[in-house]
Design an enzyme around this catalytic site. Structure first.
Site, mmCIF file in Angstrom:
data_model
loop_
_atom_site.group_PDB
_atom_site.id
_atom_site.type_symbol
_atom_site.label_atom_id
_atom_site.label_comp_id
_atom_site.label_asym_id
_atom_site.label_seq_id
_atom_site.Cartn_x
_atom_site.Cartn_y
_atom_site.Cartn_z
ATOM 1 N N GLY A 1 40.347 34.203 2.438
ATOM 2 C CA GLY A 1 39.043 33.538 2.505
ATOM 3 C C GLY A 1 39.170 32.067 2.192
ATOM 4 O O GLY A 1 40.268 31.515 2.198
ATOM 5 N N ASN A 2 38.048 31.433 1.926
ATOM 6 C CA ASN A 2 38.072 30.025 1.549
ATOM 7 C C ASN A 2 36.949 29.745 0.549
ATOM 8 O O ASN A 2 36.169 30.628 0.222
ATOM 9 C CB ASN A 2 37.977 29.122 2.790
ATOM 10 C CG ASN A 2 36.702 29.377 3.570
ATOM 11 O OD1 ASN A 2 35.613 29.104 3.099
ATOM 12 N ND2 ASN A 2 36.846 29.941 4.766
ATOM 13 N N ARG A 3 36.862 28.529 0.072
ATOM 14 C CA ARG A 3 35.967 28.212 -1.050
ATOM 15 C C ARG A 3 34.531 27.892 -0.622
ATOM 16 O O ARG A 3 33.712 27.518 -1.450
ATOM 17 C CB ARG A 3 36.515 27.010 -1.829
ATOM 18 C CG ARG A 3 37.805 27.287 -2.545
ATOM 19 C CD ARG A 3 38.192 26.081 -3.398
ATOM 20 N NE ARG A 3 39.563 26.168 -3.829
ATOM 21 C CZ ARG A 3 39.976 26.905 -4.852
ATOM 22 N NH1 ARG A 3 39.104 27.616 -5.532
ATOM 23 N NH2 ARG A 3 41.255 26.940 -5.176
ATOM 24 N N SER A 4 34.213 28.014 0.644
ATOM 25 C CA SER A 4 32.856 27.677 1.083
ATOM 26 C C SER A 4 31.835 28.618 0.428
ATOM 27 O O SER A 4 32.050 29.828 0.368
ATOM 28 C CB SER A 4 32.753 27.801 2.597
ATOM 29 O OG SER A 4 31.409 27.679 2.997
#
Ligand code: CTP
Length: 483
Positions: A235-238
């Site tokens: 995933g990512n930090r958004s």
């Protein structure tokens, strides 16, 4: 002064919202009060914010939303006291059993109770809760204290289906009867001419007309998640804050909004058509539908579509067919996805090699498809807005704009303090096809959203004007103003 039949012109109404499942209805109540001509300022208890975010109310009320007793206004005044002193009437809807008890005891632990204690404005309270809670002697005595001792107008809940699945007393009263109670509470009171400096401030730069009425805008928000196995993902930090701010701002400006939400950590706008997605492949599929481009295969081809199955995508209410007026691609899309996600949980071992395949560039695909379609329908090309999350320098932004074929590119340096993931502010630079570069200062995300939408609105007007000059009918003419 003609009020055009609107019953709350010239009135400042404080709207306190507490943490009931009915909290989302307060957004519609705000609209109804505003439609009656009221200026409305909103206070949210901490638990209300778990149901509806402050952005929804800020975008519609055009005032900063009070969420914390310790919050100060930019000029140093205490926010909830300013509201308490300047409101003509104070409505609490929905009011929970907990709030009624706190109020009956004068416990000022949240902004709604604190402001209610500090005001001399007439109070209107609309409770909503489970039927047994409503009938409990504690609630009965709290309600009668508020009504008989404090002089509050209580708009009793109604019978009907409840959140518990049961049916009974406890549903928030119909919203028009709450509005009627506010009007009645003010009937004998003359309209005041308060000093503007003593009133709650307008939210910084949020004053926009309904210049997107009749437009349909597709917005993507949040980060995609690419499954490694049933337990793990890349995933990512958004957090989705920027995309949700864009959706709130577009709704407040009259647009119909289709929000495609990947992993989003903030409450979603109440009035958007929301499609939930998890993976890039699901986002690709949802985009194809929302953009009126048929199946993802007809948009373009590339890796990543194989993971589209899985059935995690849910549609609350599907977007209509046909091309929208604009796409704002605020989602943080994975660039790589596991080539062969495991169907079973991968066991612990010494070493694990993951093979990753690149995902298709969704924005570039949409731009290519829109260009292809524009050959036959020149007036129909949606305005396309991309984002570029960079670290350290925005040098690559102009090339990204060209490579992706978008009209506008919003670039930011996510490594800068106050800018990027999870923050309430952002410092962005907006680039366009003509080479213009607009660098904005650090602003709240709602204001950044409005600045981006200013550019979208201008681009749409230019598109329509060009289409009219060319003798084509602008695509939105039939629907503009209809929402
Ligand atoms: N984007 C997309 N499809 C992808 C990756 C990104 O549509 N597979 C979109 C994003 O939603 C964003 C824009 O493209 O609007 C730019 O995203 P960014 O991550 O900054 O750029 P990339 O194309 O991923 O390029 P790089 O990884 O080299 O920075």
């Amino acid at each position: 002064m003609s009020t055009g039949g609107r019953r709350l012109v010239g009135r400042l109404i404080a709207l306190g919202v507490t943490g009931s499942i009915a909290a989302y209805k307060a957004v519609e109540l705000l609209r109804l009060l505003t439609a009656e001509g009221a200026d409305v300022v909103v206070l949210l208890s901490p638990s209300a914010q778990r149901f509806v975010g402050p952005l929804s109310f800020a975008a519609l009320s055009r005032h900063p939303v009070e969420t914390d007793v310790l919050d100060l206004l930019p000029d140093g005044r205490i926010g909830h006291i300013v509201i308490a002193d300047s409101a003509d009437a104070f409505v609490v809807a929905p009011a929970t059993a907990h709030w009624l008890a706190a109020m009956a005891s004068g416990l000022a632990g949240d902004v709604v109770t604190a402001a209610a204690l500090a005001t001399s404005a007439p109070m209107v309270v609309a409770p909503a809760m489970d039927g047994d809670m409503w009938r409990h002697p504690a609630t009965v005595s709290n309600v009668s204290r508020l009504r008989d001792v404090f002089g509050y107008a209580v708009v009793s809940p109604e019978a009907g289906p409840l959140a518990s699945g049961q049916s009974g007393m406890g549903r928030l009263a119909e919203l028009p009867s709450i509005v009627d109670a506010v009007v009645a509470a003010l009937a004998e009171r003359p309209i005041r001419q308060p000093d503007p400096a003593s009133r709650p401030p307008l939210a910084e730069g949020l004053i926009r007309e309904a210049d997107l009425a009749g437009r349909r805008i597709v917005i993507t928000a949040g980060g995609t998640r690419e499954p490694i196995d049933p337990v793990r993902y890349i995933g990512n930090r958004s957090t989705g804050k920027m995309g949700v701010a864009l959706a709130e701002a577009a709704l407040a400006r009259g647009a119909r909004v289709t929000l495609i939400a990947a992993a989003v950590e903030v409450p979603l706008p109440v009035h958007a058509d929301v499609t939930h997605v998890e993976t890039t492949a699901e986002l690709r599929e949802a985009l194809a539908t929302a953009m009126g481009l048929g199946s993802p295969g007809s948009v373009g081809s590339g890796a990543g579509s194989g993971a589209a199955a899985g059935g995690r995508r849910q549609t609350r209410s599907g977007p209509g067919a046909g091309a929208p007026d604009a796409l704002v691609m605020a989602a943080a899309v994975a660039d790589f996805t596991p080539a062969a996600p495991s169907e079973r949980k991968i066991q612990r071992r010494d070493r694990l090699h993951l093979e990753l395949s690149p995902t298709p560039d969704l924005l570039a695909e949409i731009a290519a498809a829109a260009d292809a379609r524009a050959v036959t329908a020149p007036a129909g090309r949606p305005v396309l807005v991309g984002f570029a999350a960079e670290t350290g320098s925005l040098d690559r932004a102009a090339e990204k704009l060209r490579a992706k074929g978008v009209d506008l590119l919003v670039a930011n340096d996510v490594s800068e303090p106050g800018s990027g993931f999870g923050t309430d502010t952002n410092r962005v630079t907006i680039l366009d096809r003509s080479g213009t570069v607009e660098s904005l200062p650090l602003l709240g995300k709602l204001e950044v959203a409005n600045r981006i939408l200013d550019r979208v609105a201008t681009a749409l007007d230019a598109r329509d004007a060009a289409a009219q000059t060319a003798g084509a009918k602008p695509p939105s003419t039939a629907t503009r103003g209809s929402t």
